[in-house]
Design a protein around this motif. Sequence first.
Motif, PDB file in Angstrom:
ATOM      1  N   ALA A  45      -8.773 -55.451   9.818  1.00 46.91           N
ATOM      2  CA  ALA A  45      -8.517 -55.697  11.238  1.00 46.91           C
ATOM      3  C   ALA A  45      -9.633 -55.110  12.096  1.00 46.91           C
ATOM      4  O   ALA A  45     -10.042 -55.711  13.096  1.00 46.91           O
ATOM      5  N   ASP A  46     -10.131 -53.921  11.708  1.00 50.41           N
ATOM      6  CA  ASP A  46     -11.245 -53.309  12.450  1.00 50.41           C
ATOM      7  C   ASP A  46     -12.475 -54.206  12.415  1.00 50.41           C
ATOM      8  O   ASP A  46     -13.164 -54.389  13.422  1.00 50.41           O
ATOM      9  N   ILE A  47     -12.763 -54.750  11.230  1.00 44.88           N
ATOM     10  CA  ILE A  47     -13.954 -55.587  11.067  1.00 44.88           C
ATOM     11  C   ILE A  47     -13.817 -56.877  11.872  1.00 44.88           C
ATOM     12  O   ILE A  47     -14.749 -57.307  12.553  1.00 44.88           O
ATOM     13  N   ALA A  48     -12.628 -57.474  11.820  1.00 44.72           N
ATOM     14  CA  ALA A  48     -12.411 -58.721  12.560  1.00 44.72           C
ATOM     15  C   ALA A  48     -12.540 -58.499  14.063  1.00 44.72           C
ATOM     16  O   ALA A  48     -13.037 -59.362  14.793  1.00 44.72           O
ATOM     17  N   ALA A  49     -12.092 -57.337  14.532  1.00 47.31           N
ATOM     18  CA  ALA A  49     -12.137 -57.041  15.966  1.00 47.31           C
ATOM     19  C   ALA A  49     -13.467 -56.430  16.388  1.00 47.31           C
ATOM     20  O   ALA A  49     -13.645 -56.118  17.564  1.00 47.31           O
TER      21      ALA A  49
ATOM     22  N   GLU B 203     -24.423 -38.546  19.558  1.00 47.59           N
ATOM     23  CA  GLU B 203     -23.366 -39.480  19.205  1.00 47.59           C
ATOM     24  C   GLU B 203     -23.959 -40.729  18.574  1.00 47.59           C
ATOM     25  O   GLU B 203     -25.032 -41.192  18.972  1.00 47.59           O
ATOM     26  N   ALA B 204     -23.259 -41.264  17.572  1.00 52.24           N
ATOM     27  CA  ALA B 204     -23.664 -42.514  16.938  1.00 52.24           C
ATOM     28  C   ALA B 204     -22.455 -43.443  16.876  1.00 52.24           C
ATOM     29  O   ALA B 204     -21.366 -43.031  16.454  1.00 52.24           O
ATOM     30  N   ASP B 205     -22.634 -44.677  17.328  1.00 50.86           N
ATOM     31  CA  ASP B 205     -21.585 -45.697  17.271  1.00 50.86           C
ATOM     32  C   ASP B 205     -21.880 -46.638  16.105  1.00 50.86           C
ATOM     33  O   ASP B 205     -23.013 -47.091  15.931  1.00 50.86           O
ATOM     34  N   VAL B 206     -20.838 -46.941  15.337  1.00 52.55           N
ATOM     35  CA  VAL B 206     -20.993 -47.788  14.153  1.00 52.55           C
ATOM     36  C   VAL B 206     -19.987 -48.935  14.223  1.00 52.55           C
ATOM     37  O   VAL B 206     -18.822 -48.728  14.574  1.00 52.55           O
ATOM     38  N   VAL B 207     -20.460 -50.130  13.890  1.00 58.21           N
ATOM     39  CA  VAL B 207     -19.571 -51.290  13.811  1.00 58.21           C
ATOM     40  C   VAL B 207     -19.936 -52.095  12.570  1.00 58.21           C
ATOM     41  O   VAL B 207     -21.116 -52.223  12.221  1.00 58.21           O
ATOM     42  N   VAL B 208     -18.942 -52.601  11.874  1.00 57.48           N
ATOM     43  CA  VAL B 208     -19.153 -53.491  10.728  1.00 57.48           C
ATOM     44  C   VAL B 208     -18.865 -54.911  11.198  1.00 57.48           C
ATOM     45  O   VAL B 208     -17.759 -55.216  11.656  1.00 57.48           O
ATOM     46  N   HIS B 209     -19.850 -55.791  11.086  1.00 60.95           N
ATOM     47  CA  HIS B 209     -19.700 -57.147  11.618  1.00 60.95           C
ATOM     48  C   HIS B 209     -18.924 -58.068  10.674  1.00 60.95           C
ATOM     49  O   HIS B 209     -18.173 -58.919  11.125  1.00 60.95           O
ATOM     50  N   ASP B 210     -19.100 -57.896   9.381  1.00 60.39           N
ATOM     51  CA  ASP B 210     -18.383 -58.780   8.466  1.00 60.39           C
ATOM     52  C   ASP B 210     -18.493 -58.239   7.050  1.00 60.39           C
ATOM     53  O   ASP B 210     -19.404 -57.467   6.729  1.00 60.39           O
ATOM     54  N   VAL B 211     -17.548 -58.635   6.199  1.00 54.02           N
ATOM     55  CA  VAL B 211     -17.591 -58.313   4.782  1.00 54.02           C
ATOM     56  C   VAL B 211     -16.980 -59.494   4.033  1.00 54.02           C
ATOM     57  O   VAL B 211     -16.034 -60.119   4.519  1.00 54.02           O
ATOM     58  N   THR B 212     -17.549 -59.837   2.895  1.00 53.52           N
ATOM     59  CA  THR B 212     -17.016 -60.942   2.099  1.00 53.52           C
ATOM     60  C   THR B 212     -16.605 -60.427   0.733  1.00 53.52           C
ATOM     61  O   THR B 212     -17.260 -59.552   0.167  1.00 53.52           O
ATOM     62  N   CYS B 213     -15.505 -60.971   0.245  1.00 51.82           N
ATOM     63  CA  CYS B 213     -14.995 -60.595  -1.072  1.00 51.82           C
ATOM     64  C   CYS B 213     -14.815 -61.868  -1.895  1.00 51.82           C
ATOM     65  O   CYS B 213     -13.712 -62.432  -1.966  1.00 51.82           O
ATOM     66  N   PRO B 214     -15.896 -62.393  -2.484  1.00 51.97           N
ATOM     67  CA  PRO B 214     -15.802 -63.646  -3.244  1.00 51.97           C
ATOM     68  C   PRO B 214     -14.986 -63.474  -4.519  1.00 51.97           C
ATOM     69  O   PRO B 214     -14.844 -62.376  -5.043  1.00 51.97           O
ATOM     70  N   GLY B 215     -14.444 -64.598  -4.978  1.00 49.05           N
ATOM     71  CA  GLY B 215     -13.648 -64.574  -6.205  1.00 49.05           C
ATOM     72  C   GLY B 215     -14.527 -64.440  -7.426  1.00 49.05           C
ATOM     73  O   GLY B 215     -15.752 -64.532  -7.372  1.00 49.05           O
TER      74      GLY B 215
ATOM     75  N   ALA C  29      -5.927 -55.311  -1.472  1.00 50.43           N
ATOM     76  CA  ALA C  29      -4.988 -56.146  -0.717  1.00 50.43           C
ATOM     77  C   ALA C  29      -5.636 -56.695   0.551  1.00 50.43           C
ATOM     78  O   ALA C  29      -5.381 -57.817   0.958  1.00 50.43           O
ATOM     79  N   GLY C  30      -6.458 -55.893   1.190  1.00 49.31           N
ATOM     80  CA  GLY C  30      -7.197 -56.342   2.370  1.00 49.31           C
ATOM     81  C   GLY C  30      -8.566 -55.697   2.336  1.00 49.31           C
ATOM     82  O   GLY C  30      -8.685 -54.524   1.944  1.00 49.31           O
ATOM     83  N   PRO C  31      -9.624 -56.398   2.692  1.00 49.53           N
ATOM     84  CA  PRO C  31     -10.957 -55.795   2.598  1.00 49.53           C
ATOM     85  C   PRO C  31     -11.095 -54.605   3.538  1.00 49.53           C
ATOM     86  O   PRO C  31     -10.623 -54.631   4.671  1.00 49.53           O
TER      87      PRO C  31
END
Length: 240
Positions: free
Chosen positions: A140-144, A215-227, A71-73
Motif C-alpha cells: 500500500a505504501d508503494i502504491a501510494a 533529514e532524508a526522504d525515501v520513496v519506493v516507486h514500484d516493485v514487481t514480483c514475477p512468477g 502475501a503482499g509485496p
Amino acid sequence: QAFVAIGERPNRSPWMTVSSRAEPVIRTAQTRVYLKARTAQKLSGLAQVDLPVLVELAASEARLKTIDCGAGPSVVIEARPGLASAMVGTIDEGRLNDFKRPLAPSPATLLSVLGIVRITAASKVEAADPGFTPLTFSGADIAAKRIRSVHATGLTQGIVASLVQRMQVDVHVLGLGLGLGDLARALGLLLTPVAPVLDGVLNTVLDLAGVRLGEADVVVHDVTCPGPGAASGGRPALVG
C-alpha cells in the motif's frame, strides 16, 4: 544575503552505485548555504553586528535491504541522512561551488570600529547518524508513493540558535572603559532574539533548494514480483 551551491555528482562516484554485495546505493547531491546577516540594532551603540553562517549538507544515502514477495509485496530500504554541519565563520565565497576541496572557515569578525573595538567569533554544530535506519514499505505504501523519513541526531533546536549559544567570542577593546564581559554579554542579548529569525530564513532557503537539515526522504516507486515462469526466473525487481 544568502548564497546556495548544489554539488555535482559525488566526486569519482555516480549517483547510483552497486556495493560488493550487489546492493544498489543511491546518493543525493551535496549542498552548501552561506548566509550573511547584519543586525538592525547596534551593539552597545557602537555598530551593527555581522553574522556569517555556513551550512553544509553531505550526500544522504539509501540502499536496498530486502524485497518480500509473500502475501503482499514489501520492501525494506536502509537510509542514512548526510552529515549536516553549520559554522559561524568567514569563507572565500569564490570557493563555495568547489566541492572537491573542503572549506575552512576562519573566525568571523562580527564587529570592528576604527580598530578600537573588534569582536571575532567561531562556532560549529553537527548532526549525523553513524548507521543506516531500516524503512519498511508495504504494498500500500508503494502504491501510494508514501514518503518515509529518517532524521539525524544532534539538532534539537534551530541551527543558528545552537551556533549562537556555542559561540566562542573574542573581544578586543582599546581605550574604552568597557569590560570584555560587558560586550560579550551584550552580544548574547543582541543575537539571542535574532537567531530564530535567521533560522526561519535558513529553513526557507533550504526548502527552496529542496533539502532539509539532517533529514532524508525515501520513496519506493514500484516493485514487481514475477512468477516462476517469468524471464527473470522469478526474481523480484525494484523499480525507482
